[in-house]
Design a protein around this motif. Structure first.
Motif, PDB file in Angstrom:
ATOM      1  N   LEU A  17       0.866  -1.183   0.000  1.00  0.00           N
ATOM      2  CA  LEU A  17       0.000   0.000   0.000  1.00  0.00           C
ATOM      3  C   LEU A  17       0.894   1.221   0.000  1.00  0.00           C
ATOM      4  CD1 LEU A  17      -0.455   1.121   3.407  1.00  0.00           C
ATOM      5  CD2 LEU A  17      -0.698  -1.334   3.321  1.00  0.00           C
ATOM      6  N   SER A  18       0.374   2.334  -0.535  1.00  0.00           N
ATOM      7  CA  SER A  18       1.192   3.548  -0.607  1.00  0.00           C
ATOM      8  C   SER A  18       0.324   4.769  -0.394  1.00  0.00           C
ATOM      9  CB  SER A  18       1.898   3.631  -1.965  1.00  0.00           C
ATOM     10  OG  SER A  18       0.976   4.030  -2.957  1.00  0.00           O
ATOM     11  N   TYR A  19       0.987   5.932  -0.437  1.00  0.00           N
ATOM     12  CA  TYR A  19       0.321   7.225  -0.256  1.00  0.00           C
ATOM     13  C   TYR A  19      -0.830   7.427  -1.251  1.00  0.00           C
ATOM     14  CZ  TYR A  19       2.730   8.565  -4.500  1.00  0.00           C
ATOM     15  OH  TYR A  19       3.139   8.604  -5.809  1.00  0.00           O
ATOM     16  N   GLU A  25      -2.465   7.754   8.444  1.00  0.00           N
ATOM     17  CA  GLU A  25      -2.912   6.936   9.575  1.00  0.00           C
ATOM     18  C   GLU A  25      -2.924   5.449   9.206  1.00  0.00           C
ATOM     19  OE1 GLU A  25      -6.742   6.372  12.490  1.00  0.00           O
ATOM     20  OE2 GLU A  25      -6.638   8.189  11.273  1.00  0.00           O
ATOM     21  N   ILE A  26      -3.474   5.133   8.037  1.00  0.00           N
ATOM     22  CA  ILE A  26      -3.512   3.726   7.569  1.00  0.00           C
ATOM     23  C   ILE A  26      -2.091   3.216   7.338  1.00  0.00           C
ATOM     24  CG2 ILE A  26      -4.268   2.171   5.706  1.00  0.00           C
ATOM     25  CD1 ILE A  26      -6.657   3.085   7.247  1.00  0.00           C
ATOM     26  N   LEU A  77       2.270  -9.777   6.347  1.00  0.00           N
ATOM     27  CA  LEU A  77       2.305  -8.340   6.630  1.00  0.00           C
ATOM     28  C   LEU A  77       1.361  -7.991   7.782  1.00  0.00           C
ATOM     29  CD1 LEU A  77       3.112  -5.413   5.994  1.00  0.00           C
ATOM     30  CD2 LEU A  77       1.340  -5.385   4.238  1.00  0.00           C
ATOM     31  N   CYS A  78       0.135  -8.488   7.708  1.00  0.00           N
ATOM     32  CA  CYS A  78      -0.862  -8.168   8.742  1.00  0.00           C
ATOM     33  C   CYS A  78      -0.488  -8.763  10.096  1.00  0.00           C
ATOM     34  CB  CYS A  78      -2.245  -8.646   8.308  1.00  0.00           C
ATOM     35  SG  CYS A  78      -2.868  -7.733   6.877  1.00  0.00           S
ATOM     36  N   ASP A  79       0.131  -9.944  10.083  1.00  0.00           N
ATOM     37  CA  ASP A  79       0.532 -10.594  11.339  1.00  0.00           C
ATOM     38  C   ASP A  79       1.654  -9.840  12.061  1.00  0.00           C
ATOM     39  OD1 ASP A  79      -1.350 -12.533  10.996  1.00  0.00           O
ATOM     40  OD2 ASP A  79       0.045 -14.123  10.394  1.00  0.00           O
ATOM     41  N   HIS A  80       2.412  -9.029  11.305  1.00  0.00           N
ATOM     42  CA  HIS A  80       3.566  -8.342  11.910  1.00  0.00           C
ATOM     43  C   HIS A  80       3.352  -6.830  12.047  1.00  0.00           C
ATOM     44  CE1 HIS A  80       5.365 -12.217  10.873  1.00  0.00           C
ATOM     45  NE2 HIS A  80       6.246 -11.949  11.823  1.00  0.00           N
ATOM     46  N   THR A  81       2.115  -6.373  11.788  1.00  0.00           N
ATOM     47  CA  THR A  81       1.800  -4.939  11.946  1.00  0.00           C
ATOM     48  C   THR A  81       0.484  -4.804  12.707  1.00  0.00           C
ATOM     49  OG1 THR A  81       0.552  -4.869   9.858  1.00  0.00           O
ATOM     50  CG2 THR A  81       2.915  -4.360   9.741  1.00  0.00           C
ATOM     51  N   GLN A  82       0.038  -3.569  12.845  1.00  0.00           N
ATOM     52  CA  GLN A  82      -1.258  -3.300  13.485  1.00  0.00           C
ATOM     53  C   GLN A  82      -2.397  -3.361  12.464  1.00  0.00           C
ATOM     54  OE1 GLN A  82      -1.231  -2.802  16.908  1.00  0.00           O
ATOM     55  NE2 GLN A  82       0.935  -3.277  16.580  1.00  0.00           N
ATOM     56  N   GLY A  83      -2.073  -3.668  11.216  1.00  0.00           N
ATOM     57  CA  GLY A  83      -3.081  -3.661  10.149  1.00  0.00           C
ATOM     58  C   GLY A  83      -3.913  -4.929  10.107  1.00  0.00           C
ATOM     59  N   THR A  84      -5.090  -4.817   9.483  1.00  0.00           N
ATOM     60  CA  THR A  84      -5.979  -5.980   9.316  1.00  0.00           C
ATOM     61  C   THR A  84      -6.115  -6.301   7.833  1.00  0.00           C
ATOM     62  OG1 THR A  84      -7.958  -4.602   9.102  1.00  0.00           O
ATOM     63  CG2 THR A  84      -7.340  -5.294  11.344  1.00  0.00           C
ATOM     64  N   ILE A  85      -6.549  -7.531   7.551  1.00  0.00           N
ATOM     65  CA  ILE A  85      -6.772  -7.952   6.152  1.00  0.00           C
ATOM     66  C   ILE A  85      -7.792  -7.026   5.490  1.00  0.00           C
ATOM     67  CG2 ILE A  85      -7.551  -9.854   4.661  1.00  0.00           C
ATOM     68  CD1 ILE A  85      -5.030 -10.706   6.075  1.00  0.00           C
ATOM     69  N   GLU A  86      -8.870  -6.694   6.224  1.00  0.00           N
ATOM     70  CA  GLU A  86      -9.951  -5.857   5.670  1.00  0.00           C
ATOM     71  C   GLU A  86      -9.426  -4.468   5.307  1.00  0.00           C
ATOM     72  OE1 GLU A  86     -11.340  -9.179   7.744  1.00  0.00           O
ATOM     73  OE2 GLU A  86     -10.198  -7.521   8.657  1.00  0.00           O
ATOM     74  N   ALA A  87      -8.647  -3.869   6.232  1.00  0.00           N
ATOM     75  CA  ALA A  87      -8.088  -2.527   5.977  1.00  0.00           C
ATOM     76  C   ALA A  87      -7.133  -2.565   4.791  1.00  0.00           C
ATOM     77  CB  ALA A  87      -7.368  -2.010   7.223  1.00  0.00           C
ATOM     78  N   PHE A  88      -6.356  -3.651   4.705  1.00  0.00           N
ATOM     79  CA  PHE A  88      -5.397  -3.804   3.606  1.00  0.00           C
ATOM     80  C   PHE A  88      -6.129  -3.868   2.265  1.00  0.00           C
ATOM     81  CE2 PHE A  88      -2.774  -6.318   0.707  1.00  0.00           C
ATOM     82  CZ  PHE A  88      -1.558  -5.663   0.803  1.00  0.00           C
ATOM     83  N   ASP A  90      -8.857  -2.634   1.339  1.00  0.00           N
ATOM     84  CA  ASP A  90      -9.460  -1.360   0.928  1.00  0.00           C
ATOM     85  C   ASP A  90      -8.477  -0.469   0.168  1.00  0.00           C
ATOM     86  OD1 ASP A  90     -11.882  -1.980   2.022  1.00  0.00           O
ATOM     87  OD2 ASP A  90     -11.557  -0.899   3.913  1.00  0.00           O
ATOM     88  N   VAL A  91      -7.202  -0.571   0.493  1.00  0.00           N
ATOM     89  CA  VAL A  91      -6.230   0.383  -0.070  1.00  0.00           C
ATOM     90  C   VAL A  91      -5.083  -0.277  -0.839  1.00  0.00           C
ATOM     91  CG1 VAL A  91      -6.683   2.135   1.691  1.00  0.00           C
ATOM     92  CG2 VAL A  91      -4.909   0.415   2.098  1.00  0.00           C
ATOM     93  N   ALA A  92      -5.074  -1.597  -0.872  1.00  0.00           N
ATOM     94  CA  ALA A  92      -3.875  -2.320  -1.333  1.00  0.00           C
ATOM     95  C   ALA A  92      -3.788  -2.480  -2.845  1.00  0.00           C
ATOM     96  CB  ALA A  92      -3.851  -3.697  -0.690  1.00  0.00           C
TER      97      ALA A  92
END
Length: 419
Positions: A17-19, A25-26, A77-88, A90-92
């Motif tokens: 994901l990028s800018y 925040e994401i 990626l999600c397992d090693h960050t605060q991110g979730t699959i759903e959030a990813f 949306d923007v990935a």
């Protein structure tokens, strides 16, 4: 599109994901510091992933690697960050094989940067590669790909003016200050954080504002003193942050912390205060904006600043793209050759075995047998046969996998997969 994966079962993916679609925040939720990257690579190795590289900057977090399905990399990626699959989701973005190769070329040469032509990303790609190598996760494909991207970056720097003029996050922040802060040379400026962006901002501030009232604070005082010594600036203790904020007109926050370091409770000031947050994740809490005399500007707003420098740079994009295509073509050619090299080598070995048998047979039968001459002639024939096969496999219209299978069956070849 032809497939450029090394093995028949795994494909090469770029997931991230990028800018472009993810705000600060994401991006902050998916950002990875060095220990998290190391942990991710160790987990990937344990899972049997062959080849992986991780990039995490203020503008993007990306994984480049081999998998049967991109979800393997997304889950890592999600397992090693605060991110979730759903959030990813949306923007990935997910790129496969050729598209993934093209993407890393654009990223590494500054064409995909938030500020066009910002070449700082190439040093981050180099660091990512060395980290992968340290964990034995940089296979020959990733090594060759990184070297090709570095080569493209060098050529674009040397042959175009894509990176000409001072344009970076640090420069953009100073441009913002010059446009929005009157009488800036007499303002009290506090720089909190002396990482790469902090140092660059400091340098730009001194160069363009002629301000003599700049104070540095860093969690590790020694690092702040290193920067301060270079520019003859004042250094204060981390514990003095609250007191110093009270005295300042402009606060630049450029720390590498994973959580906000500047909160509403820290700020007690009667004077107007401008805060520039150059960190990802955000290092200034959202509640700071509630304070009546405080203005907070984040990195993403600064990066939208476009000036003549950027307009000039855009003219060099076609030339940069042509250089990328040139180097990418060489990389793809290497990759295709690498794919069929084991079969060609096995074919050569088989033909050499046949040759030895025939030469031994004729050596016994012929009275005027000339071993040197026989060796030269048969070697030339073998060379011509293998070259014919190699040329056939290089043709774009040929299904390489089917042809390789047929050659193996016809000649009953034993393939050495380590080649």
């Amino acid at each position: 599109m032809k497939h450029y994966n090394i093995s028949r079962h795994n494909s090469f993916y770029a997931v991230g994901l990028s800018y472009k679609k993810a705000d600060a925040e994401i991006r902050g939720r998916f950002s990875l510091d060095v220990p998290a990257i190391d942990s991710l690579l160790i987990t990937a190795k344990r899972q049997g992933i062959d080849g992986l590289m991780v990039i995490s900057t203020c503008n993007r977090t990306e994984l480049y690697g081999f998998a049967q399905h991109p979800f393997q990399l997304i889950k890592l990626l999600c397992d090693h960050t605060q991110g979730t699959i759903e959030a990813f989701q949306d923007v990935a973005y997910v790129y496969k094989n050729h598209e993934a190769i093209s993407h890393i070329f654009r990223v590494g040469t500054g064409l995909d940067s938030q500020i066009l032509g910002d070449f700082e990303i190439i040093s981050q790609i180099k660091q990512s590669f060395y980290r992968s190598k340290k964990h034995d996760m940089a296979n020959p494909f990733i090594e060759r790909l990184c070297n090709s991207v570095i080569q493209a970056s060098k050529r674009i720097k040397n042959e175009t003016a894509l990176s000409s003029g001072a344009t970076s996050v640090a420069f953009a922040s100073v441009q913002y200050i010059l446009k929005n802060v009157p009488d800036v040379s007499n303002k009290e400026i506090l720089l909190f954080g002396t990482g790469k962006i902090g140092r660059n901002t400091c340098e730009n501030l001194i160069k363009h504002t002629e301000n003599k009232h700049i104070t540095l604070i860093n969690r590790t005082r020694a690092k702040a003193e290193e920067v301060a010594g270079k520019f003859h600036l004042v250094v204060k203790e981390y514990g003095d942050l609250q007191t110093e904020i009270r005295k300042t007109d402009l606060l630049v926050v450029a720390t590498g912390a994973q959580l906000p370091t500047v909160s509403k409770a820290l700020i007690h000031t009667d004077r107007p205060l401008l805060i520039l947050d150059l960190s990802v994740p955000k290092n200034v809490s959202d509640d700071v904006k509630e304070l009546p005399n405080v203005t907070v500007v984040h990195l993403d707003q600064l990066s939208q600043i476009t000036d003549e420098t950027l307009q000039r740079r855009k003219k060099f994009v076609p030339k940069a793209e042509a250089i990328i295509e040139d180097i990418k073509h060489d990389f793809i050619k290497w990759l295709e050759t690498r794919k069929f090299a084991p079969v060609i080598n096995a074919l050569k070995a088989k033909l050499n075995t046949m040759k030895e048998e025939e030469l031994r047979f004729h050596a016994k039968k012929l009275d005027d047998y000339n071993p040197e001459q026989a060796e030269i002639i048969t070697d030339r024939i073998i060379q011509k046969i293998t070259r014919q096969f190699a040329n056939h496999l290089r043709k774009t219209e040929v299904d390489t996998q089917d042809s390789l299978q047929l050659i193996q069956e016809v000649f009953q070849l034993e393939i050495n997969t380590n080649e």
